[in-house]
Design a protein around this motif. Sequence first.
Motif, PDB file in Angstrom:
ATOM      1  N   GLU A 191       0.863  -1.173   0.000  1.00 38.91           N
ATOM      2  CA  GLU A 191       0.000   0.000   0.000  1.00 38.91           C
ATOM      3  C   GLU A 191       0.903   1.229   0.000  1.00 38.91           C
ATOM      4  O   GLU A 191       1.625   1.474   0.973  1.00 38.91           O
ATOM      5  CB  GLU A 191      -0.948   0.006   1.205  1.00 38.91           C
ATOM      6  CG  GLU A 191      -2.009  -1.080   1.119  1.00 38.91           C
ATOM      7  CD  GLU A 191      -3.116  -0.917   2.137  1.00 38.91           C
ATOM      8  OE1 GLU A 191      -2.977  -0.079   3.053  1.00 38.91           O
ATOM      9  OE2 GLU A 191      -4.132  -1.631   2.025  1.00 38.91           O
ATOM     10  N   ASP A 225       2.501   0.267   3.709  1.00 42.85           N
ATOM     11  CA  ASP A 225       1.770  -0.535   4.693  1.00 42.85           C
ATOM     12  C   ASP A 225       1.502  -1.913   4.092  1.00 42.85           C
ATOM     13  O   ASP A 225       0.454  -2.162   3.505  1.00 42.85           O
ATOM     14  CB  ASP A 225       0.466   0.164   5.072  1.00 42.85           C
ATOM     15  CG  ASP A 225      -0.190  -0.461   6.288  1.00 42.85           C
ATOM     16  OD1 ASP A 225       0.535  -0.866   7.212  1.00 42.85           O
ATOM     17  OD2 ASP A 225      -1.433  -0.543   6.315  1.00 42.85           O
ATOM     18  N   SER A 227       0.447  -5.588   3.296  1.00 42.70           N
ATOM     19  CA  SER A 227      -0.856  -6.150   3.642  1.00 42.70           C
ATOM     20  C   SER A 227      -0.984  -7.578   3.129  1.00 42.70           C
ATOM     21  O   SER A 227      -0.765  -7.846   1.946  1.00 42.70           O
ATOM     22  CB  SER A 227      -1.980  -5.305   3.023  1.00 42.70           C
ATOM     23  OG  SER A 227      -1.922  -3.969   3.490  1.00 42.70           O
ATOM     24  N   ARG A 229      -3.517  -9.893   2.162  1.00 41.08           N
ATOM     25  CA  ARG A 229      -4.932  -9.776   1.833  1.00 41.08           C
ATOM     26  C   ARG A 229      -5.739 -11.009   2.218  1.00 41.08           C
ATOM     27  O   ARG A 229      -6.917 -10.883   2.595  1.00 41.08           O
ATOM     28  CB  ARG A 229      -5.090  -9.518   0.330  1.00 41.08           C
ATOM     29  CG  ARG A 229      -4.427  -8.252  -0.181  1.00 41.08           C
ATOM     30  CD  ARG A 229      -4.984  -7.014   0.480  1.00 41.08           C
ATOM     31  NE  ARG A 229      -4.426  -5.790  -0.109  1.00 41.08           N
ATOM     32  CZ  ARG A 229      -4.606  -4.577   0.368  1.00 41.08           C
ATOM     33  NH1 ARG A 229      -5.333  -4.401   1.460  1.00 41.08           N
ATOM     34  NH2 ARG A 229      -4.050  -3.528  -0.221  1.00 41.08           N
ATOM     35  N   GLN A 232      -6.134 -10.873   5.999  1.00 41.40           N
ATOM     36  CA  GLN A 232      -7.010  -9.740   6.295  1.00 41.40           C
ATOM     37  C   GLN A 232      -8.472 -10.072   5.996  1.00 41.40           C
ATOM     38  O   GLN A 232      -9.373  -9.739   6.779  1.00 41.40           O
ATOM     39  CB  GLN A 232      -6.567  -8.532   5.472  1.00 41.40           C
ATOM     40  CG  GLN A 232      -7.403  -7.279   5.676  1.00 41.40           C
ATOM     41  CD  GLN A 232      -6.968  -6.134   4.770  1.00 41.40           C
ATOM     42  OE1 GLN A 232      -6.027  -6.279   3.999  1.00 41.40           O
ATOM     43  NE2 GLN A 232      -7.646  -5.014   4.862  1.00 41.40           N
ATOM     44  N   PRO A 241      -8.739  -4.655  10.485  1.00 44.70           N
ATOM     45  CA  PRO A 241      -7.429  -5.280  10.246  1.00 44.70           C
ATOM     46  C   PRO A 241      -6.685  -5.600  11.535  1.00 44.70           C
ATOM     47  O   PRO A 241      -6.757  -4.870  12.514  1.00 44.70           O
ATOM     48  CB  PRO A 241      -6.680  -4.210   9.441  1.00 44.70           C
ATOM     49  CG  PRO A 241      -7.750  -3.362   8.845  1.00 44.70           C
ATOM     50  CD  PRO A 241      -8.853  -3.342   9.851  1.00 44.70           C
ATOM     51  N   LYS A 245      -2.057  -6.866   8.788  1.00 40.88           N
ATOM     52  CA  LYS A 245      -1.380  -5.578   8.636  1.00 40.88           C
ATOM     53  C   LYS A 245      -0.214  -5.399   9.607  1.00 40.88           C
ATOM     54  O   LYS A 245       0.705  -4.626   9.331  1.00 40.88           O
ATOM     55  CB  LYS A 245      -2.378  -4.441   8.899  1.00 40.88           C
ATOM     56  CG  LYS A 245      -3.519  -4.365   7.907  1.00 40.88           C
ATOM     57  CD  LYS A 245      -3.088  -3.640   6.650  1.00 40.88           C
ATOM     58  CE  LYS A 245      -4.291  -3.258   5.813  1.00 40.88           C
ATOM     59  NZ  LYS A 245      -3.926  -2.433   4.657  1.00 40.88           N
ATOM     60  N   THR A 249       5.417  -2.382   8.631  1.00 39.52           N
ATOM     61  CA  THR A 249       5.107  -1.136   7.934  1.00 39.52           C
ATOM     62  C   THR A 249       6.433  -0.437   7.694  1.00 39.52           C
ATOM     63  O   THR A 249       7.157  -0.146   8.646  1.00 39.52           O
ATOM     64  CB  THR A 249       4.183  -0.231   8.768  1.00 39.52           C
ATOM     65  OG1 THR A 249       2.957  -0.918   9.031  1.00 39.52           O
ATOM     66  CG2 THR A 249       3.898   1.066   8.035  1.00 39.52           C
ATOM     67  N   SER A 349      -1.993  -0.068  -4.931  1.00 29.22           N
ATOM     68  CA  SER A 349      -1.903  -1.424  -4.364  1.00 29.22           C
ATOM     69  C   SER A 349      -2.018  -2.437  -5.489  1.00 29.22           C
ATOM     70  O   SER A 349      -2.642  -2.173  -6.529  1.00 29.22           O
ATOM     71  CB  SER A 349      -3.007  -1.667  -3.332  1.00 29.22           C
ATOM     72  OG  SER A 349      -4.290  -1.691  -3.949  1.00 29.22           O
TER      73      SER A 349
END
Length: 404
Positions: A191, A225, A227, A229, A232, A241, A245, A249, A349
Amino acid sequence: MPPFDVSEGDPFGPHNLPYGVFSRSGSTERTVGIRLGDHVLDAGAAAAALGSPYVSLLARPSLDALLSAGRTAWSDVRRALTAWVTVPAHRETLVPFFHPLSEVVLHLPFEVADYVDFYASEHHARNVGKIFRPDAADSLTPNWKHLPIGYHGRAGTVVVSGTDVVRPSGQRKAPGDAAPVFGPSVRLDIEAEVGFVVGVPSAPGAPVPLSAFRDHVFGLCLLNDWSARDIQAWEYVPLGPFLGKSFATSVSAWITPLDALEDARVAPPARTHPLLPYLDDAEEEPGGYDLRLSVALNGHTVSEPPFRTMYWTAGQQLAHLTVNGASLRTGDLFASGTVSGPGEGERGSLLELTWNGRDPLGLPGGERTFLEDGDEVTLTAWAPGPDGTRVGLGEVRGRIVPRA
Protein backbone atom coordinates in the motif's frame (compact mmCIF):
# COMPACT_ATOMS: atom_id res chain seq x y z
CA MET A 1 31.50 16.22 -6.36
CA PRO A 2 32.14 18.26 -3.16
CA PRO A 3 29.16 18.09 -0.75
CA PHE A 4 28.19 21.75 -1.12
CA ASP A 5 28.15 21.68 -4.91
CA VAL A 6 24.78 20.03 -5.44
CA SER A 7 23.77 19.69 -9.08
CA GLU A 8 21.19 22.15 -10.33
CA GLY A 9 17.79 20.48 -10.14
CA ASP A 10 18.82 17.99 -7.47
CA PRO A 11 15.62 17.23 -5.51
CA PHE A 12 17.70 17.08 -2.33
CA GLY A 13 19.21 20.54 -2.65
CA PRO A 14 19.28 23.23 0.06
CA HIS A 15 15.58 23.95 -0.53
CA ASN A 16 14.75 20.51 0.89
CA LEU A 17 17.06 19.37 3.75
CA PRO A 18 15.16 16.37 5.13
CA TYR A 19 16.13 14.93 8.52
CA GLY A 20 17.34 11.43 9.26
CA VAL A 21 19.48 9.43 11.68
CA PHE A 22 22.65 7.67 10.60
CA SER A 23 25.74 5.90 11.81
CA ARG A 24 29.05 5.62 10.02
CA SER A 25 30.05 2.22 8.71
CA GLY A 26 31.64 0.19 11.47
CA SER A 27 30.21 2.38 14.24
CA THR A 28 27.14 1.92 16.44
CA GLU A 29 26.91 5.60 17.35
CA ARG A 30 23.81 7.21 15.87
CA THR A 31 23.29 10.90 15.24
CA VAL A 32 20.90 13.26 13.46
CA GLY A 33 21.80 13.93 9.84
CA ILE A 34 20.61 16.31 7.13
CA ARG A 35 20.59 15.17 3.52
CA LEU A 36 22.17 17.40 0.88
CA GLY A 37 22.47 15.81 -2.53
CA ASP A 38 24.18 12.46 -2.16
CA HIS A 39 25.78 13.39 1.18
CA VAL A 40 24.59 13.53 4.77
CA LEU A 41 25.68 16.26 7.17
CA ASP A 42 26.32 15.30 10.78
CA ALA A 43 24.04 18.01 12.15
CA GLY A 44 25.07 17.64 15.77
CA ALA A 45 28.79 17.87 15.02
CA ALA A 46 28.17 20.82 12.71
CA ALA A 47 26.15 22.62 15.39
CA ALA A 48 28.92 22.09 17.94
CA ALA A 49 31.62 23.30 15.57
CA LEU A 50 29.66 26.46 14.77
CA GLY A 51 28.73 27.16 18.39
CA SER A 52 25.04 26.83 17.58
CA PRO A 53 22.42 26.97 20.35
CA TYR A 54 20.66 24.07 18.60
CA VAL A 55 23.32 21.51 19.46
CA SER A 56 21.07 20.15 22.22
CA LEU A 57 18.41 19.30 19.62
CA LEU A 58 20.72 17.96 16.91
CA ALA A 59 23.51 16.11 18.74
CA ARG A 60 21.11 13.27 19.47
CA PRO A 61 20.66 9.61 18.49
CA SER A 62 17.11 10.31 17.24
CA LEU A 63 14.86 13.15 16.11
CA ASP A 64 12.72 12.94 19.26
CA ALA A 65 14.15 16.04 20.98
CA LEU A 66 13.71 18.15 17.86
CA LEU A 67 10.20 16.82 17.28
CA SER A 68 9.08 17.79 20.76
CA ALA A 69 10.68 21.28 20.59
CA GLY A 70 7.76 22.78 18.67
CA ARG A 71 7.04 24.81 15.59
CA THR A 72 9.13 27.87 16.43
CA ALA A 73 12.19 25.71 17.05
CA TRP A 74 11.53 23.73 13.86
CA SER A 75 11.56 26.92 11.79
CA ASP A 76 14.60 28.37 13.59
CA VAL A 77 16.64 25.20 13.16
CA ARG A 78 15.71 24.98 9.49
CA ARG A 79 16.82 28.57 8.88
CA ALA A 80 20.12 27.84 10.60
CA LEU A 81 20.71 24.66 8.60
CA THR A 82 19.94 26.46 5.35
CA ALA A 83 22.54 29.09 6.20
CA TRP A 84 25.10 26.46 7.13
CA VAL A 85 24.90 24.76 3.73
CA THR A 86 24.58 27.89 1.59
CA VAL A 87 26.85 30.53 3.17
CA PRO A 88 30.39 30.11 1.75
CA ALA A 89 32.01 31.15 5.03
CA HIS A 90 30.88 27.89 6.65
CA ARG A 91 32.34 25.58 4.04
CA GLU A 92 35.79 24.99 5.49
CA THR A 93 34.35 24.31 8.94
CA LEU A 94 31.65 21.91 7.80
CA VAL A 95 33.33 19.85 5.08
CA PRO A 96 34.68 17.26 7.59
CA PHE A 97 31.13 16.61 8.83
CA PHE A 98 29.73 15.57 5.45
CA HIS A 99 29.65 11.86 4.62
CA PRO A 100 28.70 10.14 1.34
CA LEU A 101 25.35 8.39 1.63
CA SER A 102 26.99 5.25 0.29
CA GLU A 103 29.22 5.12 3.37
CA VAL A 104 26.62 5.46 6.13
CA VAL A 105 23.88 3.29 7.64
CA LEU A 106 20.43 4.88 7.91
CA HIS A 107 18.16 4.09 10.87
CA LEU A 108 14.56 4.59 11.93
CA PRO A 109 14.75 8.34 12.61
CA PHE A 110 12.37 8.59 15.59
CA GLU A 111 10.76 6.36 18.19
CA VAL A 112 7.28 5.53 16.93
CA ALA A 113 4.84 6.14 19.78
CA ASP A 114 1.54 5.13 18.15
CA TYR A 115 0.62 4.22 14.60
CA VAL A 116 -2.73 4.92 12.93
CA ASP A 117 -3.64 4.17 9.32
CA PHE A 118 -6.44 5.92 7.45
CA TYR A 119 -8.44 5.24 4.28
CA ALA A 120 -8.46 8.69 2.68
CA SER A 121 -8.43 8.08 -1.08
CA GLU A 122 -11.88 8.04 -2.66
CA HIS A 123 -10.47 6.33 -5.76
CA HIS A 124 -8.95 3.56 -3.65
CA ALA A 125 -12.08 3.16 -1.53
CA ARG A 126 -14.30 2.96 -4.61
CA ASN A 127 -12.02 0.42 -6.27
CA VAL A 128 -12.08 -1.76 -3.16
CA GLY A 129 -15.87 -1.43 -2.98
CA LYS A 130 -16.27 -2.46 -6.61
CA ILE A 131 -13.97 -5.46 -6.10
CA PHE A 132 -15.60 -6.81 -2.94
CA ARG A 133 -19.14 -5.43 -3.19
CA PRO A 134 -19.82 -5.45 -6.95
CA ASP A 135 -23.60 -5.52 -6.52
CA ALA A 136 -23.79 -2.66 -4.01
CA ALA A 137 -25.71 0.45 -5.02
CA ASP A 138 -22.74 2.60 -3.90
CA SER A 139 -19.15 1.40 -3.89
CA LEU A 140 -18.49 3.56 -0.81
CA THR A 141 -19.69 2.63 2.66
CA PRO A 142 -22.34 5.01 4.06
CA ASN A 143 -19.93 6.70 6.49
CA TRP A 144 -17.06 7.31 4.05
CA LYS A 145 -17.91 10.89 3.02
CA HIS A 146 -18.63 11.92 6.62
CA LEU A 147 -15.44 10.96 8.47
CA PRO A 148 -11.88 9.77 7.81
CA ILE A 149 -12.02 6.01 8.43
CA GLY A 150 -8.97 4.59 10.19
CA TYR A 151 -7.63 1.88 12.47
CA HIS A 152 -4.87 1.62 15.04
CA GLY A 153 -1.84 -0.33 13.87
CA ARG A 154 1.25 -1.70 15.60
CA ALA A 155 3.99 0.83 16.33
CA GLY A 156 6.55 -1.83 17.21
CA THR A 157 6.70 -3.23 13.68
CA VAL A 158 7.32 0.06 11.87
CA VAL A 159 10.70 -0.45 10.17
CA VAL A 160 13.07 1.74 8.21
CA SER A 161 13.48 1.50 4.45
CA GLY A 162 15.76 -1.33 3.37
CA THR A 163 14.59 -3.74 6.07
CA ASP A 164 13.59 -7.14 4.65
CA VAL A 165 9.94 -8.10 5.15
CA VAL A 166 9.35 -11.66 6.27
CA ARG A 167 6.30 -13.19 4.64
CA PRO A 168 3.64 -13.35 7.36
CA SER A 169 1.70 -16.45 8.36
CA GLY A 170 -1.82 -16.66 9.69
CA GLN A 171 -5.26 -18.10 9.17
CA ARG A 172 -6.86 -17.78 5.78
CA LYS A 173 -10.07 -19.14 4.30
CA ALA A 174 -11.14 -18.83 0.70
CA PRO A 175 -14.89 -18.43 0.09
CA GLY A 176 -15.20 -22.02 -1.14
CA ASP A 177 -13.18 -23.62 1.67
CA ALA A 178 -14.99 -25.59 4.35
CA ALA A 179 -12.61 -24.47 7.11
CA PRO A 180 -9.67 -22.11 7.59
CA VAL A 181 -6.07 -23.23 7.17
CA PHE A 182 -2.84 -21.84 8.65
CA GLY A 183 0.22 -20.93 6.66
CA PRO A 184 2.18 -18.21 4.87
CA SER A 185 0.15 -15.53 3.09
CA VAL A 186 -0.26 -16.19 -0.63
CA ARG A 187 -1.79 -12.77 -1.36
CA LEU A 188 0.87 -10.42 -0.04
CA ASP A 189 0.36 -6.83 -1.15
CA ILE A 190 1.69 -3.28 -0.85
CA GLU A 191 0.00 0.00 0.00
CA ALA A 192 1.71 3.16 -1.23
CA GLU A 193 1.03 5.79 1.41
CA VAL A 194 2.27 9.00 3.01
CA GLY A 195 2.95 9.12 6.75
CA PHE A 196 2.75 12.20 8.98
CA VAL A 197 4.99 12.54 12.03
CA VAL A 198 3.70 14.22 15.20
CA GLY A 199 6.12 16.37 17.15
CA VAL A 200 4.28 18.28 19.87
CA PRO A 201 2.00 16.22 22.12
CA SER A 202 -1.49 17.22 23.22
CA ALA A 203 -3.27 16.95 26.55
CA PRO A 204 -5.69 14.07 27.17
CA GLY A 205 -9.25 15.21 26.60
CA ALA A 206 -8.22 18.18 24.42
CA PRO A 207 -9.06 17.70 20.71
CA VAL A 208 -6.64 19.18 18.17
CA PRO A 209 -8.55 21.48 15.79
CA LEU A 210 -7.81 21.82 12.09
CA SER A 211 -6.18 25.19 12.74
CA ALA A 212 -3.56 23.59 15.02
CA PHE A 213 -2.36 20.93 12.57
CA ARG A 214 0.97 22.62 11.82
CA ASP A 215 1.60 23.26 15.52
CA HIS A 216 1.71 19.52 16.13
CA VAL A 217 2.89 17.85 12.90
CA PHE A 218 6.59 18.15 12.08
CA GLY A 219 6.80 16.55 8.66
CA LEU A 220 5.97 13.65 6.42
CA CYS A 221 7.54 10.59 4.83
CA LEU A 222 6.70 7.87 2.36
CA LEU A 223 5.23 4.71 3.86
CA ASN A 224 4.45 1.20 2.63
CA ASP A 225 1.77 -0.53 4.69
CA TRP A 226 2.38 -4.16 3.66
CA SER A 227 -0.86 -6.15 3.64
CA ALA A 228 -1.62 -9.87 3.67
CA ARG A 229 -4.93 -9.78 1.83
CA ASP A 230 -5.90 -13.40 2.48
CA ILE A 231 -5.28 -13.12 6.23
CA GLN A 232 -7.01 -9.74 6.30
CA ALA A 233 -10.11 -11.00 4.47
CA TRP A 234 -10.74 -13.78 7.00
CA GLU A 235 -10.03 -11.82 10.18
CA TYR A 236 -11.31 -8.28 9.65
CA VAL A 237 -15.04 -8.84 10.29
CA PRO A 238 -16.25 -7.32 12.60
CA LEU A 239 -13.31 -5.45 14.17
CA GLY A 240 -11.06 -4.60 11.24
CA PRO A 241 -7.43 -5.28 10.25
CA PHE A 242 -5.14 -7.11 12.67
CA LEU A 243 -2.54 -9.75 11.72
CA GLY A 244 -2.96 -9.00 8.02
CA LYS A 245 -1.38 -5.58 8.64
CA SER A 246 0.64 -5.69 11.85
CA PHE A 247 3.67 -7.70 10.68
CA ALA A 248 5.51 -4.76 9.01
CA THR A 249 5.11 -1.14 7.93
CA SER A 250 8.07 0.40 6.11
CA VAL A 251 8.90 4.12 6.29
CA SER A 252 11.52 6.30 4.66
CA ALA A 253 14.75 7.03 6.51
CA TRP A 254 14.18 10.73 5.72
CA ILE A 255 11.50 12.99 7.22
CA THR A 256 10.66 15.99 5.06
CA PRO A 257 9.64 18.98 7.21
CA LEU A 258 6.34 20.60 6.29
CA ASP A 259 8.22 23.88 5.90
CA ALA A 260 9.96 22.40 2.83
CA LEU A 261 6.62 21.76 1.14
CA GLU A 262 5.03 25.21 1.09
CA ASP A 263 4.97 25.24 -2.72
CA ALA A 264 3.30 21.84 -2.84
CA ARG A 265 0.22 22.79 -0.86
CA VAL A 266 -3.07 22.47 -2.75
CA ALA A 267 -6.77 22.47 -2.02
CA PRO A 268 -8.32 19.00 -1.59
CA PRO A 269 -11.00 17.73 -3.99
CA ALA A 270 -14.39 19.42 -3.83
CA ARG A 271 -16.55 18.15 -0.96
CA THR A 272 -19.73 16.40 -2.04
CA HIS A 273 -21.30 16.11 1.42
CA PRO A 274 -21.62 18.68 4.23
CA LEU A 275 -19.04 18.16 6.98
CA LEU A 276 -19.49 18.47 10.71
CA PRO A 277 -17.82 21.61 12.09
CA TYR A 278 -14.69 19.92 13.44
CA LEU A 279 -13.91 18.55 9.95
CA ASP A 280 -15.07 21.52 7.89
CA ASP A 281 -11.93 22.97 6.30
CA ALA A 282 -13.60 25.45 3.96
CA GLU A 283 -12.11 28.41 5.82
CA GLU A 284 -8.74 26.79 6.54
CA GLU A 285 -5.50 27.12 4.57
CA PRO A 286 -5.14 24.52 1.78
CA GLY A 287 -4.66 21.15 3.45
CA GLY A 288 -3.69 18.95 0.52
CA TYR A 289 -0.19 18.27 -0.84
CA ASP A 290 0.81 17.79 -4.45
CA LEU A 291 3.05 14.75 -4.05
CA ARG A 292 3.83 12.60 -7.10
CA LEU A 293 4.41 9.01 -6.00
CA SER A 294 5.96 6.19 -7.99
CA VAL A 295 5.76 2.46 -7.26
CA ALA A 296 8.39 0.11 -8.68
CA LEU A 297 8.34 -3.68 -8.46
CA ASN A 298 11.75 -5.25 -9.05
CA GLY A 299 12.90 -2.01 -10.67
CA HIS A 300 9.94 -1.73 -13.04
CA THR A 301 7.51 1.16 -12.48
CA VAL A 302 3.97 -0.19 -12.12
CA SER A 303 2.08 2.86 -10.84
CA GLU A 304 2.31 6.61 -10.29
CA PRO A 305 -0.32 7.59 -7.70
CA PRO A 306 -1.11 11.32 -7.23
CA PHE A 307 -1.47 12.38 -3.59
CA ARG A 308 -3.29 15.62 -4.46
CA THR A 309 -6.45 13.58 -5.19
CA MET A 310 -6.82 12.43 -1.56
CA TYR A 311 -10.30 13.35 -0.32
CA TRP A 312 -9.42 13.61 3.38
CA THR A 313 -6.46 15.79 4.37
CA ALA A 314 -3.91 15.08 7.07
CA GLY A 315 -5.37 17.96 9.09
CA GLN A 316 -8.80 16.35 9.02
CA GLN A 317 -7.31 13.00 9.95
CA LEU A 318 -5.57 14.53 12.96
CA ALA A 319 -8.71 16.38 14.02
CA HIS A 320 -10.74 13.17 13.81
CA LEU A 321 -8.06 11.14 15.57
CA THR A 322 -8.22 13.44 18.60
CA VAL A 323 -11.86 14.63 18.62
CA ASN A 324 -12.81 12.03 21.23
CA GLY A 325 -10.11 13.34 23.56
CA ALA A 326 -7.35 10.92 22.52
CA SER A 327 -4.01 12.59 23.17
CA LEU A 328 -1.01 12.90 20.89
CA ARG A 329 2.52 11.84 21.81
CA THR A 330 5.82 12.85 20.30
CA GLY A 331 6.58 10.31 17.61
CA ASP A 332 2.98 9.43 16.76
CA LEU A 333 2.74 8.34 13.13
CA PHE A 334 -0.46 8.48 11.14
CA ALA A 335 -0.71 7.35 7.54
CA SER A 336 -2.91 8.50 4.70
CA GLY A 337 -4.07 5.12 3.54
CA THR A 338 -3.43 3.83 0.05
CA VAL A 339 -2.88 6.62 -2.48
CA SER A 340 -4.75 5.95 -5.72
CA GLY A 341 -5.78 8.20 -8.57
CA PRO A 342 -8.51 7.89 -11.21
CA GLY A 343 -6.36 6.15 -13.82
CA GLU A 344 -5.48 2.46 -14.02
CA GLY A 345 -1.79 3.36 -13.81
CA GLU A 346 -2.37 5.43 -10.67
CA ARG A 347 -3.42 2.70 -8.24
CA GLY A 348 -1.40 2.28 -5.09
CA SER A 349 -1.90 -1.42 -4.36
CA LEU A 350 -1.60 -4.69 -6.26
CA LEU A 351 -5.15 -5.47 -5.15
CA GLU A 352 -6.31 -2.66 -7.43
CA LEU A 353 -3.64 -2.93 -10.11
CA THR A 354 -4.51 -6.61 -10.74
CA TRP A 355 -8.19 -6.23 -9.75
CA ASN A 356 -7.81 -8.79 -6.95
CA GLY A 357 -5.63 -11.06 -9.07
CA ARG A 358 -7.90 -11.19 -12.11
CA ASP A 359 -5.58 -9.14 -14.34
CA PRO A 360 -1.90 -10.05 -13.73
CA LEU A 361 0.78 -7.42 -14.28
CA GLY A 362 3.14 -8.18 -17.11
CA LEU A 363 6.68 -7.54 -15.85
CA PRO A 364 10.13 -8.24 -17.35
CA GLY A 365 10.63 -11.02 -14.78
CA GLY A 366 7.21 -12.61 -15.32
CA GLU A 367 3.60 -11.92 -14.40
CA ARG A 368 2.56 -10.84 -10.92
CA THR A 369 -0.75 -10.72 -9.11
CA PHE A 370 0.61 -10.53 -5.56
CA LEU A 371 4.18 -10.50 -4.22
CA GLU A 372 6.51 -13.48 -4.48
CA ASP A 373 9.53 -14.21 -2.31
CA GLY A 374 12.50 -12.17 -3.50
CA ASP A 375 10.36 -9.37 -4.92
CA GLU A 376 11.53 -5.86 -4.02
CA VAL A 377 9.16 -2.89 -3.89
CA THR A 378 10.44 0.70 -3.98
CA LEU A 379 8.36 3.82 -3.40
CA THR A 380 9.69 7.22 -4.44
CA ALA A 381 8.09 10.65 -4.70
CA TRP A 382 8.67 14.32 -5.39
CA ALA A 383 6.75 17.54 -4.89
CA PRO A 384 6.91 20.98 -6.51
CA GLY A 385 9.42 23.24 -4.79
CA PRO A 386 10.36 26.93 -4.96
CA ASP A 387 11.30 28.47 -8.31
CA GLY A 388 10.51 25.39 -10.34
CA THR A 389 12.59 23.00 -8.23
CA ARG A 390 11.54 19.58 -7.04
CA VAL A 391 11.49 18.42 -3.42
CA GLY A 392 12.48 14.76 -3.21
CA LEU A 393 11.04 12.45 -0.61
CA GLY A 394 13.28 9.67 0.63
CA GLU A 395 12.56 6.28 -0.90
CA VAL A 396 10.92 3.33 0.86
CA ARG A 397 12.36 0.00 -0.16
CA GLY A 398 11.57 -3.52 1.07
CA ARG A 399 12.28 -7.05 -0.13
CA ILE A 400 10.07 -10.05 0.61
CA VAL A 401 11.85 -13.00 2.21
CA PRO A 402 10.37 -16.36 3.19
CA ARG A 403 9.81 -17.29 6.82
CA ALA A 404 12.76 -19.37 8.01
